[in-house]
Design a protein around this motif. Structure first.
Motif, PDB file in Angstrom:
ATOM      1  N   LEU A   1       0.702  -1.088  -0.244  1.00 45.33           N
ATOM      2  CA  LEU A   1      -0.053  -0.073  -0.049  1.00 45.33           C
ATOM      3  C   LEU A   1       0.837   1.258  -0.016  1.00 45.33           C
ATOM      4  N   HIS A   2       1.977   1.248   0.748  1.00 43.11           N
ATOM      5  CA  HIS A   2       2.849   2.432   0.900  1.00 43.11           C
ATOM      6  C   HIS A   2       3.513   2.656  -0.550  1.00 43.11           C
ATOM      7  N   ARG A   3       3.734   1.819  -1.378  1.00 40.81           N
ATOM      8  CA  ARG A   3       4.286   2.025  -2.513  1.00 40.81           C
ATOM      9  C   ARG A   3       3.099   2.667  -3.582  1.00 40.81           C
ATOM     10  N   ARG A   4       1.827   2.105  -3.626  1.00 45.45           N
ATOM     11  CA  ARG A   4       0.895   2.947  -4.206  1.00 45.45           C
ATOM     12  C   ARG A   4       0.536   4.247  -3.692  1.00 45.45           C
ATOM     13  N   LEU A   5       0.416   4.475  -2.432  1.00 44.02           N
ATOM     14  CA  LEU A   5       0.144   5.651  -1.936  1.00 44.02           C
ATOM     15  C   LEU A   5       1.242   6.695  -1.701  1.00 44.02           C
ATOM     16  N   GLY A   6       2.638   6.213  -1.535  1.00 43.99           N
ATOM     17  CA  GLY A   6       3.757   7.202  -1.320  1.00 43.99           C
ATOM     18  C   GLY A   6       3.551   7.793  -0.038  1.00 43.99           C
ATOM     19  N   ASN A   7       2.704   7.292   1.088  1.00 47.43           N
ATOM     20  CA  ASN A   7       2.548   7.785   2.351  1.00 47.43           C
ATOM     21  C   ASN A   7       2.246   6.748   3.276  1.00 47.43           C
ATOM     22  N   ALA A   8       3.135   6.390   4.244  1.00 40.15           N
ATOM     23  CA  ALA A   8       3.257   5.421   5.187  1.00 40.15           C
ATOM     24  C   ALA A   8       2.021   5.425   6.187  1.00 40.15           C
ATOM     25  N   PHE A   9       1.626   6.685   6.545  1.00 38.52           N
ATOM     26  CA  PHE A   9       0.650   6.885   7.445  1.00 38.52           C
ATOM     27  C   PHE A   9      -0.677   6.349   6.852  1.00 38.52           C
ATOM     28  N   ASP A  10      -1.016   6.683   5.669  1.00 38.95           N
ATOM     29  CA  ASP A  10      -2.185   6.348   5.241  1.00 38.95           C
ATOM     30  C   ASP A  10      -2.229   4.720   4.947  1.00 38.95           C
ATOM     31  N   ALA A  11      -1.071   4.125   4.257  1.00 36.10           N
ATOM     32  CA  ALA A  11      -0.556   2.871   4.154  1.00 36.10           C
ATOM     33  C   ALA A  11      -0.933   2.155   5.483  1.00 36.10           C
ATOM     34  N   ALA A  12      -0.648   2.617   6.497  1.00 35.42           N
ATOM     35  CA  ALA A  12      -0.877   1.886   7.568  1.00 35.42           C
ATOM     36  C   ALA A  12      -2.259   1.657   8.046  1.00 35.42           C
TER      37      ALA A  12
END
Length: 168
Positions: free
Chosen positions: A27-38
């Motif tokens: 998810l982080h690779r798709r969003l570029g945002n670790a917080f939203d990915a979490a």
């Protein structure tokens, strides 16, 4: 001996332990945002808590990817809806702008309406929007959609039933 009701939860816990880091990275690779990915990784696992037979999941990463894609699509739609609402609010004079609490209520309501509309068949959704947003009469909607007046009435009844279910 473990109870039969705790077995699915243990399977989900194992699925979480084995694949949470991978899913969050995906998810982080798709969003570029670790917080939203979490957040979305957590939402994905919350969604699969209702799986009746977690042992039947043969390819966990493929399954998690499918569920996460649905969660991601819903999140993106919600973000777009929120951006559009906030852009419209930015055009209002300061005294007319709603409070943060009112904004939150309106955003949640808009999201619920969006989900309701998305669940309608395309012809029903189109008839409903033509009536409610464009103010078209049923006869005009029938001509626009190329269907009978009876079909438009049926479409509208279906849409209103869905709206009432949202209120309940």
């Amino acid at each position: 001996m473990p109870s039969s009701s705790s077995l699915p939860h243990r399977e989900i816990a194992t699925l979480y332990t084995d694949h949470h880091g991978w899913l969050q990275g995906w998810l982080h690779r798709r969003l570029g945002n670790a917080f939203d990915a979490a957040d979305l990784a957590q939402d994905t696992f919350v969604r699969i808590l209702g799986v009746r037979d977690p042992q039947a999941i043969e390819t966990p990463r493929a399954y998690l990817t499918t569920v996460a894609k649905g969660v991601l699509v819903n999140w993106c739609r919600r973000q777009a809806l929120e951006r559009a609402y906030l852009e419209a609010l930015a055009l209002l004079p300061a005294p007319e702008a709603p409070s943060p609490e009112q904004r939150a209520v309106v955003l949640e309501t808009l999201h619920e309406i969006d989900v309701m509309l998305d669940a309608l068949p395309p012809s029903v959704r189109r008839a409903f929007l033509l009536s409610q947003l464009d103010g078209m009469k049923y006869e005009d909607i029938a001509a626009e959609l190329g269907v009978s007046l009876t079909s438009v009435k049926r479409y509208m009844a279906q849409a209103f039933r869905r709206c009432l279910a949202l209120v309940d």
